[in-house]
Each structure stands twice: as C-alpha cells, then as structure tokens.
Motif scaffolding. Structure first.
Motif, PDB file in Angstrom:
ATOM      1  N   ASP A   1      -2.352  -4.748  -3.931  1.00  0.00           N
ATOM      2  CA  ASP A   1      -2.352  -5.960  -3.166  1.00  0.00           C
ATOM      3  C   ASP A   1      -0.984  -6.535  -3.155  1.00  0.00           C
ATOM      4  OD1 ASP A   1      -4.555  -7.723  -1.556  1.00  0.00           O
ATOM      5  OD2 ASP A   1      -2.581  -8.621  -1.615  1.00  0.00           O
TER       6      ASP A   1
ATOM      7  N   CYS B   1       0.812  -1.188  -0.047  1.00  0.00           N
ATOM      8  CA  CYS B   1       0.132   0.030  -0.053  1.00  0.00           C
ATOM      9  C   CYS B   1       0.764   1.198  -0.012  1.00  0.00           C
ATOM     10  CB  CYS B   1      -0.786  -0.064   1.362  1.00  0.00           C
ATOM     11  SG  CYS B   1      -1.817   1.419   1.581  1.00  0.00           S
TER      12      CYS B   1
ATOM     13  N   TYR C   1      -2.158 -14.658   3.840  1.00  0.00           N
ATOM     14  CA  TYR C   1      -1.296 -13.731   4.787  1.00  0.00           C
ATOM     15  C   TYR C   1      -1.280 -14.299   6.218  1.00  0.00           C
ATOM     16  CZ  TYR C   1      -5.471 -11.069   5.181  1.00  0.00           C
ATOM     17  OH  TYR C   1      -6.740 -10.435   5.336  1.00  0.00           O
TER      18      TYR C   1
ATOM     19  N   ASP D   1      -9.820  -2.752   3.549  1.00  0.00           N
ATOM     20  CA  ASP D   1     -10.382  -3.840   4.516  1.00  0.00           C
ATOM     21  C   ASP D   1      -9.007  -4.599   4.911  1.00  0.00           C
ATOM     22  OD1 ASP D   1     -11.494  -6.150   5.526  1.00  0.00           O
ATOM     23  OD2 ASP D   1     -11.914  -7.216   3.411  1.00  0.00           O
TER      24      ASP D   1
ATOM     25  N   LYS E   1     -15.327 -10.081   0.902  1.00  0.00           N
ATOM     26  CA  LYS E   1     -16.474  -9.355   1.034  1.00  0.00           C
ATOM     27  C   LYS E   1     -17.607  -9.331  -0.124  1.00  0.00           C
ATOM     28  CE  LYS E   1     -14.707  -8.228   4.854  1.00  0.00           C
ATOM     29  NZ  LYS E   1     -13.570  -8.866   4.773  1.00  0.00           N
TER      30      LYS E   1
ATOM     31  N   SER F   1      -9.920 -10.082  -3.292  1.00  0.00           N
ATOM     32  CA  SER F   1     -10.277 -10.853  -4.447  1.00  0.00           C
ATOM     33  C   SER F   1     -10.951  -9.958  -5.238  1.00  0.00           C
ATOM     34  CB  SER F   1     -11.385 -11.734  -3.735  1.00  0.00           C
ATOM     35  OG  SER F   1     -12.700 -11.014  -3.381  1.00  0.00           O
TER      36      SER F   1
END
Ligand SMILES: C[S@@+](CC[C@H](N)C(=O)[O-])C[C@H]1O[C@@H](n2cnc3c(N)ncnc32)[C@H](O)[C@@H]1O
Length: 628
Positions: A345, A69, A134, A89, A301, A327
C-alpha cells in the motif's frame, strides 16, 4: 530515478476487445504536427531500491511493502517471487475522498478514575476527526491507463497457476472487465461475484433509483490446474429437506438408506449443503457490521469475504498478495488460514494498521519501504494537500488556468504564473519525460485562457534534464518561459517531528519510561481546523458540536510507543511496545488488555531507542543512543 525499468510480462493476450481510447503503457510522443508520431516511449515497471525498515520474527516470506503497486511488482519480479492468489480492491474512481477516523485517546491521568467508576466506554462518545486517506477522483481515461499498468504488473508476478479477484463496483467495473479480458484472457474469466453488501436504509436509500446494494468482483484463473476448493453453505434445497423426512429425538433431520441389506441413517446437517453460487448475500459490509474487526477505514472489507476467497482459491502454504491492501484484511486472513502473505500500500496508515493487526494475530513478517525518492506526508492525497500550502503564494482554481495546472502564483512583476505539480497518486506523472513536456508546451500552454509570461513545472524525477531543457528550447512554440523545479526540495520540509518529553528510570533490573509531555503541532493544527469547522457549522445551522480539547500533557495524542532493545540503528526491532486502542485500553506486545494506559512503558531490557506514533500515524524517533 528508478534503478531500471523492468518489462511487463507476459504480453497482452492477442485478439481481445480493447478500449481504444487509452494509451496504455506505450506513450505517444507527438509534437509540431499533431498527427505525426515522432517517437514512442515504452516503459516497464519502475524498479527502485527497497529498504527493510522493521522485522517481526524471522519469516522472510511474509512482506509488508510500502509503495506503489507497480514498483512493488518490479521488486517481486526481480526477486523471482511468484504469488498464487491475488485479491485487489483498488480505488474505484468513485469521485470521493476516502477517510479514516482518528480517535483522540483517554488522558492517562483520568484513566484510573474512569476505571474506578467502571464506566463502559461508548464508541459514539469518543472524540474523533477524519484523516484523508486517498483521493479517488480520476478522469476515466487516466484511471484506466493507471489500472492497465497495475494489472500488467500484477500479472508479471503471478505464478502460472494463480488466480486473481478484482473488487470493483458499477462506477468503473465494466470498463476494467474489458482490460482484465485483455490482460488475462477472456477464456480465463471464471465469474463475476456479486457481493450484495449494502443495506437499503440510510442516506443511500434516498436516491430516486434502484438502491445501490452490491459490489462486483471479477475472478480469473490462469490455468485449468489452478486451485479451486469448492465451498458449500449449510443450506439445503426444499427437495433435499423433503428427502430427509425423519426427525430424531434431538430434532435432527435424517433419512434412511441401505448399504447392501444394512439399514443406515444419514443426517441432513452432516451433508454438504448447497454449493456457493456467485451471488453472495450472507456477508455483511463492515459499515453494516461495525464489529470488533472494524478499524475505522471507510473502505475496509470484512474478514469473512476474504476467508471465502482465500479458502476457495489457495491451499495452505501458498502465497497470497494484495497490492492495494488498506487495513490489511487479506494479509490477516491469509495468516489465520496458514497462507503466506504480501501486503502492499502507498499509505503509511495502511502499513501501520496492518503491522499492528498482524502483530495481534501473531504473524511474523518484515516491512520494506520502496525508496522512490519521495518523502510522502502520510499518503499521496495528504501530500498533495500539503504541497498546496508549501508552494509560496500558490492559489488554487484561478480563472483562465485550467484543471491541468495545480494552481497559480500571482507575481506583481510577471503576473499570473501557472504551476504544474505531478499527481503523486499516478506513478506515470512522477517522471518528467518528453511526452509530458511535449504535452505541456504544445498543448497546455496554448490552452491557457489568460496572458502568461511564465509557467513553473515541478518534477520528482527527470529522464534527462539537459535533454528536456533542449527539447523545450527547440520546440516551445510560445514565448512563455518554462521553469523546471525539483519537487523533492519542497517535500523535504514536509515532515516535522513531534516533541516528546520523558523520564527513564532503572528499577529492579527493569526499565520504566514515563512520557511526561507530547506536543504535536501537526495534530494541534488539525484539531484547530476541526473545531473551527464545527463552530462555523453551529453558527450557520445551529448544529450541535463538542469541540476537541487536548490536555496540557497531550498524552491523549499518542497511539503507540515502541522500544528497540536490540538495534541502535538500521532495521527496527520492536522488543516492547504498547498501543493505546481507540477506547484507551492497552495492547501490550500485541496482546489486548482491559487496562487503561497510565503514561508509562516497562521494559525488561535496556532500550536502545524509542519511537512514538501519534494518532494520525506520524512517527517520531527518539535519537539513537539516548538511553546509553
Ligand atoms: C479501497 S482501499 C483497500 C481497502 C482494503 N481492501 C481493506 O479492506 O481495508 C484501496 C487502497 O489502495 C491504496 N492505494 C491507492 N493507490 C495505490 C497504489 N498505486 N499502489 C498501492 N496502493 C495504493 C490506498 O492507500 C488504499 O489503502
């Protein structure tokens, strides 16, 4: 090393409550006398070079970025790209390892027979094992430091009228709320959404407590002009229903009102309904729903959740970003709703899943890799596991060697050699700098409870190698030798390609590639471990298990085959691709079919190179020019 460090901006909002025990982006360098601060290091976001690895169509605004990030934010800031809505998230510091289900595909040789029998495939009947995505195990302080950096980095790339939604739970949510107030300003806090998502059945209901049934989503707006499209449910209060006191022949409720002297009808189902409050009970979690959108991610989610957020806090054409994309749900929904997207990601499975999901959704985008010098094995968590096996003689959990150390090597001459390996999940630890080496020599060497003559310190990058060596010479208060080693040398050996055997034939101006054999030592090993675990469990507890067996040809280990008919090298362009879904059905160029895979790929154009992805996400390229 990063090309440069880019300052986090804008600075922390003044006058907020702060969590005083965390060090934040300013790291203290304290040595010799522990209360005397000799130096302070303040770093920005590490900016690395990025490489475009694949393109799908020609929309330069939509990005999938593989990397951390903070580094992705450094890039966006350099490019002056501003986002209008952020949903994140992130890992919750939940103390658990997260996994993804990996499904063994159908053997193509059996596919025809299965089809003939019109056998419906049951998901439960599929053979699967799990792949660690992870590790979400953190010390609270480390987590909050890491989170603080991420939040500041994200703020640096948010437009002046942007919103942010931070999805957490009770494990760490309220600590992060204080950080959020500090970074975004308490006045900009617009609400905490309670997403009541978990059913109170199953193993969770065993707890002798109120059963955990919700997540917390903190919502901040940067200004009064920030978009908010109020949403309503088709639900009505009892009072409203009572006012619509008539029912027509079709059973629709209505009321009569007057416009001047004219009598008019107003139907209940045409009115707005109740505005949505901050407790959401109408969206099931993926685990409960398990619908067709479920891709095997334990933390995935539902699209409905993102639909609500994106619709409320952005307009068409705006840029929506998710820096912990998993995802790819945010990118997918943003695309469906006519927004632009950025998906970030660190894990390769996330990038692949999102790529495939977006191709199926008809999106155009490019995929970029952050070149931070580490060739990860799938994701940081799996790389850490792999490293433990790659360091010769390394043993974990040695008595007297604390948690700071990755493990220790037992040497017949020197004795126990504690080994430090940076945690690849935490960007701060990747650079060996003075604060870190100072902590090691002035704190961790003293903390060792056994006699030690030498320690090994692995690093990914060093601030200044000579300076660090000098620092050790001048400041090491012990007689323990400190050896520095480059972790990248070990990481080079981490990725070994699978073996692919194939035939290519030109027929009526079409090219047919038949995969005849696929051998993957990585998967063989994984499946062996899975079978062994099952066998032991059966011995110990009598629990039934069916071992996974792989055919001689090994084709059931293939997930995707992509042909590039445009570029021989450089950026990948997938001109033809087949994906085999978990039930064995083919997805051709993003279009779902009810066909089983027969082991072949057809192309209208001459393929210049080919890439095969196995079911765990490892990609094997077939060398360029092989089809010339
Ligand atoms: C809880 S999951 C996100 C799930 C996602 N919302 C979904 O619906 O699929 C968190 C994700 O953050 C990723 N991640 C962890 N640390 C990261 C970092 N420093 N930068 C970017 N991504 C990271 C993990 O690989 C994981 O996919």
């Amino acid at each position: 090393m990063p090309v440069k460090y880019i300052p986090y901006e804008p600075i922390t909002v003044e006058g907020q409550a702060v969590l005083n025990n965390i060090t934040r982006t300013r790291r203290l360098l304290q040595y010799r006398e522990n209360d005397k601060v000799f130096n302070k290091i303040q770093r920005g976001m590490p900016y690395y070079e990025l490489e475009t690895v694949e393109t799908h169509g020609d929309n330069p605004d939509n990005l999938i970025i593989r990397g951390e990030c903070v580094s992705a934010c450094a890039y966006l800031k350099e490019q002056n790209i501003k986002v209008d809505l952020v949903y994140i998230d992130p890992p919750f510091a939940s103390g658990a390892d997260y996994a993804r289900k990996v499904y063994i595909r159908r053997n193509p040789k059996l596919a025809e027979k299965i089809k003939e029998a019109e056998q419906e495939l049951e998901i439960d009947g599929l053979k699967a094992f799990e792949e660690k995505m992870y590790g979400d195990i953190w010390k609270k302080e480390d987590y909050l430091n890491w989170m603080y950096e991420n939040l500041r980095a994200i703020k640096s790339v948010m437009s002046d009228n942007a919103s942010i939604y931070v999805h957490l739970d009770r494990t760490i949510g309220h600590y992060v709320k204080i950080l959020l107030d500090e970074v975004f300003g308490e006045d900009n806090f617009r609400g905490e959404i309670i997403w009541a998502n978990l059913s109170v059945s199953g193993y969770k209901s065993q707890a002798n407590n109120w059963i955990r049934g919700h997540d917390n989503i903190f919502y901040y707006k940067r200004s009064e002009e920030t978009v908010f499209n109020k949403e309503h449910l088709k639900e009505f209060s009892e009072g409203t229903i009572r006012r619509y006191d008539k029912i027509d022949n079709n059973g629709r409720r209505f009321k009569i009102y007057y416009e001047g002297t004219k009598k008019r009808k107003r139907y209940l189902d045409e009115s707005e309904g109740l505005p949505i409050a901050d407790t959401w009970t109408d969206i099931n979690s993926m685990q409960t729903a398990m619908g067709s959108e479920y891709l095997g991610y334990s933390t995935q989610k539902p699209e409905a959740l993102l639909e609500r957020i994106i619709q409320a806090s952005s307009d068409e054409g705006m840029l929506v970003a998710d820096f912990f994309g998993g995802s790819g749900v945010t990118a997918k929904v943003a695309h469906d709703l006519g927004r632009k997207f950025i998906h970030v990601d660190v894990g390769i499975n996330s990038i692949q899943t999102t790529r495939d999901r977006l191709i199926e959704a008809g999106a155009k985008f490019k995929i970029m890799d952050i070149k931070d010098g580490i060739s990860l094995f799938r994701n940081p968590a799996q790389t850490m596991d792999k490293l433990a096996k790659l360091i010769p003689g390394l043993q974990k959990n040695i008595e007297g060697v604390g948690k700071f150390w990755f493990g220790a090597i037992q040497d017949t001459k020197i004795g126990t050699i504690p080994v430090y390996v940076p945690n690849l999940i935490d960007s701060k630890e990747k650079v060996l700098d003075k604060p870190l080496i100072n902590k090691i020599i002035n704190q961790e060497l003293q903390n060792l409870e056994i006699d030690v003559k030498k320690v090994i310190i692995y690093y990914v990058d060093v601030d200044d190698y000579k300076e660090i060596e000098k620092f050790i010479r001048d400041n090491n208060p012990t007689a323990i030798e400190v050896e520095l080693k480059d972790l990248k040398n070990l990481l080079h050996d981490i990725v070994v390609d699978d073996i692919v055997e194939y035939k290519i034939e030109e027929k009526d101006a079409k090219y047919e590639i038949e995969i005849t054999r696929f051998i993957s030592d990585r998967l063989k090993q994984k499946i062996h471990e899975f079978n062994e675990k099952g066998r032991l469990q059966r011995l110990e507890s009598g629990k039934k298990y069916t071992p996974i067996e792989i055919s001689e040809e090994g084709l059931e280990l293939i997930e995707l085959i992509s042909l590039d008919c445009t570029n021989k090298e450089g950026i990948w362009k997938s001109d033809t691709e087949v994906k085999i879904d978990k039930n064995g059905y083919l997805i051709v160029d993003g279009n779902k079919t009810k066909e089983f895979w027969g082991g072949k790929v057809l192309s209208n154009k001459n393929p210049l190179r080919m890439k095969i992805r196995n079911i765990s996400g490892d990609e094997t390229p077939i060398p360029k020019g092989i089809f010339d």
